[in-house]
Design a protein around this motif. Sequence first.
Motif, short mmCIF file in Angstrom:
data_model
loop_
_atom_site.label_atom_id
_atom_site.label_comp_id
_atom_site.label_asym_id
_atom_site.label_seq_id
_atom_site.Cartn_x
_atom_site.Cartn_y
_atom_site.Cartn_z
N LEU A 48 39.33 108.30 73.08
CA LEU A 48 40.19 106.88 72.53
C LEU A 48 39.02 105.83 72.59
CD1 LEU A 48 42.69 105.30 72.45
CD2 LEU A 48 42.87 105.38 75.05
N GLY A 49 38.12 105.92 73.53
CA GLY A 49 37.01 104.92 73.53
C GLY A 49 36.36 104.86 71.98
N ALA A 50 36.06 105.86 71.64
CA ALA A 50 35.39 106.01 70.24
C ALA A 50 36.33 105.32 69.33
CB ALA A 50 35.01 107.57 69.89
N ALA A 51 37.53 105.64 69.31
CA ALA A 51 38.28 105.09 68.10
C ALA A 51 38.42 103.74 68.27
CB ALA A 51 39.62 105.85 68.25
N PHE A 52 38.51 103.18 69.63
CA PHE A 52 38.94 101.61 69.64
C PHE A 52 37.55 100.92 69.45
CE2 PHE A 52 41.97 102.12 73.42
CZ PHE A 52 43.06 101.76 72.65
N MET A 53 36.27 101.68 69.51
CA MET A 53 35.11 100.90 69.02
C MET A 53 35.04 100.94 67.66
SD MET A 53 32.26 102.62 71.54
CE MET A 53 32.59 102.91 73.30
N ALA A 54 35.48 102.10 66.81
CA ALA A 54 35.46 101.95 65.48
C ALA A 54 36.63 100.79 64.98
CB ALA A 54 35.91 103.14 64.97
N ASP A 55 37.62 100.94 65.81
CA ASP A 55 38.59 99.73 65.35
C ASP A 55 38.12 98.42 65.54
OD1 ASP A 55 40.83 98.26 65.80
OD2 ASP A 55 42.15 99.25 67.08
N VAL A 56 37.43 98.02 66.82
CA VAL A 56 37.09 96.60 66.76
C VAL A 56 35.69 96.35 65.89
CG1 VAL A 56 35.90 94.98 68.36
CG2 VAL A 56 37.95 96.46 69.08
N HIS A 57 34.98 97.33 65.52
CA HIS A 57 34.03 97.10 64.56
C HIS A 57 34.41 96.81 63.13
CE1 HIS A 57 30.13 97.92 62.21
NE2 HIS A 57 31.02 98.27 61.39
N GLY A 58 35.66 97.28 62.90
CA GLY A 58 36.45 97.18 61.61
C GLY A 58 36.64 95.54 61.54
N ARG A 59 37.50 95.40 62.77
CA ARG A 59 38.17 94.12 62.93
C ARG A 59 37.03 92.90 62.42
NH1 ARG A 59 42.68 93.30 66.28
NH2 ARG A 59 42.32 90.85 65.90
N LEU A 60 35.94 92.93 63.45
CA LEU A 60 34.94 91.96 63.25
C LEU A 60 34.14 91.99 61.98
CD1 LEU A 60 33.71 92.36 66.96
CD2 LEU A 60 34.85 90.48 65.94
N THR A 61 33.64 93.11 61.45
CA THR A 61 32.73 93.16 60.28
C THR A 61 33.64 93.29 58.73
OG1 THR A 61 32.82 95.73 60.18
CG2 THR A 61 31.25 94.13 61.71
N GLY A 62 34.89 93.86 58.73
CA GLY A 62 35.55 94.08 57.57
C GLY A 62 34.99 95.42 57.01
N ASP A 63 34.03 96.10 57.61
CA ASP A 63 33.60 97.35 57.27
C ASP A 63 33.99 98.54 57.92
OD1 ASP A 63 31.87 96.36 55.37
OD2 ASP A 63 30.15 95.84 56.80
N ALA A 64 34.32 99.45 57.41
CA ALA A 64 35.26 100.45 58.21
C ALA A 64 34.32 101.17 59.39
CB ALA A 64 35.37 101.81 57.30
#
Length: 526
Positions: A48-64
């Motif tokens: 779950l932590g991994a998915a949240f990290m990827a999620d927030v990365h996408g929000r902040l950068t626009g890159d998946a």
Amino acid sequence: MRASDLLVACLEREGVEHVFGLPGEEMEELLFSLRDSSVTFVPVRHELGAAFMADVHGRLTGDAGVCLATLGPGATNLLTGVADAHLDKSPLVAITAQGGLERLHQESHQAIDVLRMFEPVTKWNTRLDSPDIVHESVRKAFKIAEYEKPGATHLELPEDVAAEGTAARPLEPNERVPFAAPNPDILDRVKATLREVERPVIVAGNGAVRTHAATQLREFVDVTDVPVISTYMGKGAVSDADEHSLMTLDSGSGGEPAAVIAGSDLVITVGYDIAEHDPGDWNPGDAPLVHLDSQPAEVYEAYEPDIEVIADVGRTLQSLSDWCREANLSIDSGWYAESRSRVVSDVDVDPVDEAPFTVRAVLPVLRDVMAADDVLISDVGDHKMAIAQNFPTYEPNTCIISNGLASMGISVPGGVAADLAVDANVVAATGDGGFLMNAAEIETATRLGCEFTVLLFTDDDYGLISKKQRDHTGESFGTELSNPDFLALAESFGIERYRPESADELRAALEAAVDGGMSLVEVQVT
């Protein structure tokens, strides 16, 4: 190369720097392919932590952002974070390992139908059942995940396919397809409407930030003097220091922003996603409604636009600004000036002299010690409501709130992703309920050398649920918690720790933490 090598080469071609995940037996080939690449694999403490990290990365950068899990329980653990990204319109590519193709037709160890499980919470997902389709599938996963409106995609890699050879090579990422300019006839209808009204208001949603339309939105409000109310996920599209900002929509139907909307004679929504805020809470339905977004409006009884402008949001706002400037079209800002004053005065709350504090009283101090471009990641809980409505936000993407799926536990792993993605200071605000769901990711943060602040509000309760129960019934049940010694927990992770007991200690602790290394500030609240 092997299929696993090709998949990782495709990730490199997509510009991926980090893959967040948990190792598993069935992904052995893929893990060693990652080891031999320029992509950094970040082992986490829970999928779950991994998915949240990827999620927030996408929000902040626009890159998946990219997250990785094994089959069975690894995939099920990943699911909530993937769903969060999907409803928050955050670009994410999830990769799960799977057993060999020869055993997927029958019941077998840890095997479940992961594709069917991920189908409702992804824009697209597929099984890589041949090494020769890996390059096309990875390119498609990123293209679909990042295309407006973005969201989650999923790739499943069986372990036998991962080891097979292929002559295929990565595809070059193509330029993202731009949205068209607004239809001139539709735009003329908007202009005609603007000529007829005296009290228009803008509701700025997630898409105003996500599509990088903040600059054009700010220009439009400067030219026209139209006030702006943000959704939780639209915070920062227009600076809350701007006299046009009326801060944020309330969680219910009351409050000053809702009163302004009720008194308006035109509502223009900019990048509004219904999943982030029920229109039944804020839209009285009396004024004409203009929907400006990249996609048509959802069919909803409480949200029936009179005009829909489906186009590039920024280009549309720029066209309207140019026309309004030439036509010398602006409104009398006096109709909402008093509301602006009341909203601003409502934000400023002096902290009580000693603990326990209130979340609202802490926020002005936090705002004062954070720079305009520092990033606040809010977990879900009672503190989220206060942050959404009472934490002034000055720049886009500097207050990250999950309000689509609104899943607890996002802030600490989100802090890891934010610290890796931005140069500014990062604060992860959470309650004692959400914190312990993913507190183990502090170890991930320290292992990576991250430096951000965990701001932990403690009240030994699932406070938001308690509050709602009391509002409905006069009492609460099933929400009380007991907690460990959080300072001792922080010490065990080797990070700085603070528990302020007075207003002076609160300011000193936040100043030291925000400008320092990895730290936890526990604030006892009522």
